[in-house]
Write a protein that holds these residues in place. Structure first.
Motif, short mmCIF file in Angstrom:
data_model
loop_
_atom_site.label_atom_id
_atom_site.label_comp_id
_atom_site.label_asym_id
_atom_site.label_seq_id
_atom_site.Cartn_x
_atom_site.Cartn_y
_atom_site.Cartn_z
N LEU A 1 40.33 53.39 47.35
CA LEU A 1 39.90 53.52 46.23
C LEU A 1 41.19 54.49 45.54
CD1 LEU A 1 36.92 53.70 44.94
CD2 LEU A 1 37.93 52.14 45.01
N GLU A 2 41.43 55.30 46.17
CA GLU A 2 42.93 55.85 45.73
C GLU A 2 44.01 55.41 46.14
OE1 GLU A 2 43.83 61.15 46.61
OE2 GLU A 2 44.28 59.47 48.10
N SER A 3 44.67 55.10 47.06
CA SER A 3 45.26 53.88 47.67
C SER A 3 45.49 52.56 45.98
CB SER A 3 45.24 53.20 48.80
OG SER A 3 46.66 52.70 48.76
N ALA A 4 43.90 52.14 46.16
CA ALA A 4 44.45 50.97 45.63
C ALA A 4 45.05 51.93 43.56
CB ALA A 4 42.95 50.44 45.32
N ARG B 1 47.72 50.29 41.25
CA ARG B 1 47.85 49.65 39.74
C ARG B 1 48.32 50.43 39.16
NH1 ARG B 1 42.35 52.06 38.34
NH2 ARG B 1 43.84 53.85 37.69
N GLU B 2 48.41 51.69 38.78
CA GLU B 2 48.95 52.09 37.71
C GLU B 2 50.99 52.34 37.96
OE1 GLU B 2 47.55 54.00 35.62
OE2 GLU B 2 46.03 53.19 36.27
N VAL B 3 51.30 51.89 38.96
CA VAL B 3 52.20 50.91 39.18
C VAL B 3 52.60 49.01 38.79
CG1 VAL B 3 54.34 50.16 41.03
CG2 VAL B 3 53.42 52.35 40.62
N GLN B 4 51.59 48.84 39.01
CA GLN B 4 51.30 47.22 38.94
C GLN B 4 52.07 47.58 36.91
OE1 GLN B 4 49.00 45.69 41.68
NE2 GLN B 4 50.38 44.52 41.84
N LEU B 5 50.42 48.06 36.47
CA LEU B 5 50.45 47.94 35.02
C LEU B 5 51.81 48.93 33.99
CD1 LEU B 5 46.10 49.87 34.69
CD2 LEU B 5 47.55 47.39 34.20
N ALA B 6 52.28 49.43 35.13
CA ALA B 6 53.73 50.17 34.47
C ALA B 6 55.08 48.33 34.54
CB ALA B 6 54.08 50.84 34.94
N ASP B 7 54.77 48.25 35.54
CA ASP B 7 55.65 46.90 35.61
C ASP B 7 55.36 45.81 34.78
OD1 ASP B 7 56.63 47.77 37.78
OD2 ASP B 7 55.39 46.94 39.12
N LEU B 8 53.89 45.72 34.52
CA LEU B 8 52.95 44.63 33.27
C LEU B 8 54.02 45.08 32.41
CD1 LEU B 8 50.24 43.40 35.04
CD2 LEU B 8 51.59 42.33 34.70
N ASP B 9 53.43 46.49 31.61
CA ASP B 9 54.30 47.06 29.91
C ASP B 9 55.81 46.84 30.09
OD1 ASP B 9 53.99 47.51 27.61
OD2 ASP B 9 54.44 49.79 28.64
N ARG B 10 56.23 47.32 31.31
CA ARG B 10 58.29 47.00 31.44
C ARG B 10 58.65 45.72 30.66
NH1 ARG B 10 58.94 49.58 35.13
NH2 ARG B 10 59.09 48.44 36.36
N ASN B 11 58.08 44.78 31.03
CA ASN B 11 58.92 42.99 31.76
C ASN B 11 58.06 42.49 30.65
OD1 ASN B 11 60.64 43.03 33.86
ND2 ASN B 11 58.22 44.27 35.18
N LEU B 12 57.05 42.67 29.97
CA LEU B 12 56.28 41.56 29.62
C LEU B 12 55.63 42.23 27.81
CD1 LEU B 12 53.89 39.45 31.68
CD2 LEU B 12 56.05 39.30 31.01
N GLY B 13 55.78 43.76 28.19
CA GLY B 13 56.06 44.45 26.79
C GLY B 13 56.24 43.87 25.12
N GLU C 1 37.86 46.10 41.86
CA GLU C 1 37.97 46.65 40.52
C GLU C 1 38.74 47.60 40.17
OE1 GLU C 1 33.57 48.06 40.50
OE2 GLU C 1 32.63 45.91 40.11
N ALA C 2 38.97 48.38 41.18
CA ALA C 2 39.52 49.37 40.58
C ALA C 2 41.35 49.23 41.22
CB ALA C 2 39.26 50.65 42.13
N GLY C 3 41.62 48.14 41.68
CA GLY C 3 43.10 47.98 41.59
C GLY C 3 43.62 46.83 41.03
N PRO C 4 43.83 45.67 41.59
CA PRO C 4 43.37 44.00 42.34
C PRO C 4 42.94 43.58 40.87
CG PRO C 4 43.09 44.19 44.28
CD PRO C 4 42.42 45.84 43.54
#
Length: 211
Positions: free
Chosen positions: A65-68, A72-84, A134-137
């Motif tokens: 869970l900690e790892s996921a 997750r936080e990095v990928q959500l930031a990637d989504l915001d940066r590239n599709l925001g 649920e926590a990550g993907p």
């Protein structure tokens, strides 16, 4: 040791246990990993581990869970940066695909865990698998689907089923990289990675550009 010193060392011990467990689970898998091996990697006693976690399942859950969540936080930031904010849709999607595929070597220890889970999926407790998803993907998939739906609302894409479109995007830009690198275990050149991602985005846009 005073109570104050013991309290100070508690988080340090827990951190050492989690890091040691991540190493051992990533190397040996869930079934073969032993508390003794984790204690050795963490440089703590088995009693100390059981003071923090009731059993191996609880420890594995905490690790994945900690790892996921970190990934997750990095990928959500990637989504915001590239599709925001869309500047050029194709280029933005390529940049997102590159970011998504680079997360594997960046978080090598996490994807070592993922490889082990896939290898012994029948032996990992179901509730742990669900909690990890649920926590990550799942969170990342939902955010990607939402952003693709927004692009559909703006007329940039034709997205009748955003969740399926999100699955298609991830498969097209990432599955070949995953298979060639075994989820980041083997290196791949930047030029080869970009070629794969660009080809995947091209196919995605052929399917989802407005007719």
């Amino acid at each position: 040791m005073s109570r104050e010193n013991a309290a100070r060392r508690g988080p340090e011990k827990r951190r050492a246990i989690l890091e040691g467990a991540r190493e051992v689970f990533g190397r040996d898998g869930y079934t073969r990993a032993s508390i003794d091996a984790i204690a050795k990697a963490a440089e703590v006693s088995t009693r100390t581990i059981y003071n923090h976690f009731k059993d191996k399942e609880e420890l594995f859950r905490a690790v994945i869970l900690e790892s996921a969540e970190q990934v997750r936080e990095v990928q959500l930031a990637d989504l915001d940066r590239n599709l925001g904010k869309i500047v050029d849709l194709e280029s933005d999607l390529v940049d997102l695909g590159l970011a998504f595929t680079r997360v594997m070597p960046r978080f090598g220890a996490h994807f070592a865990l993922v490889r082990q889970i896939q290898a012994e999926i029948g032996h990992v407790p179901d509730d742990v698998i669900h909690a990890w998803q649920e926590a990550g993907p799942q969170r990342v998939h939902e955010d990607l689907a939402r952003r693709l739906a927004e692009l559909g609302d703006r007329g940039l894409l034709d997205v009748p089923d955003p969740k399926r479109a999100a699955l298609h995007f991830v498969a097209l830009v990432g599955s070949e990289v995953q298979s060639r690198t075994y989820y980041g275990a083997l290196p791949i050149g930047d030029a080869e990675r970009e070629e794969i991602v660009r080809a995947g985005v091209e196919v995605f846009l052929r399917a989802y550009r407005p007719k």
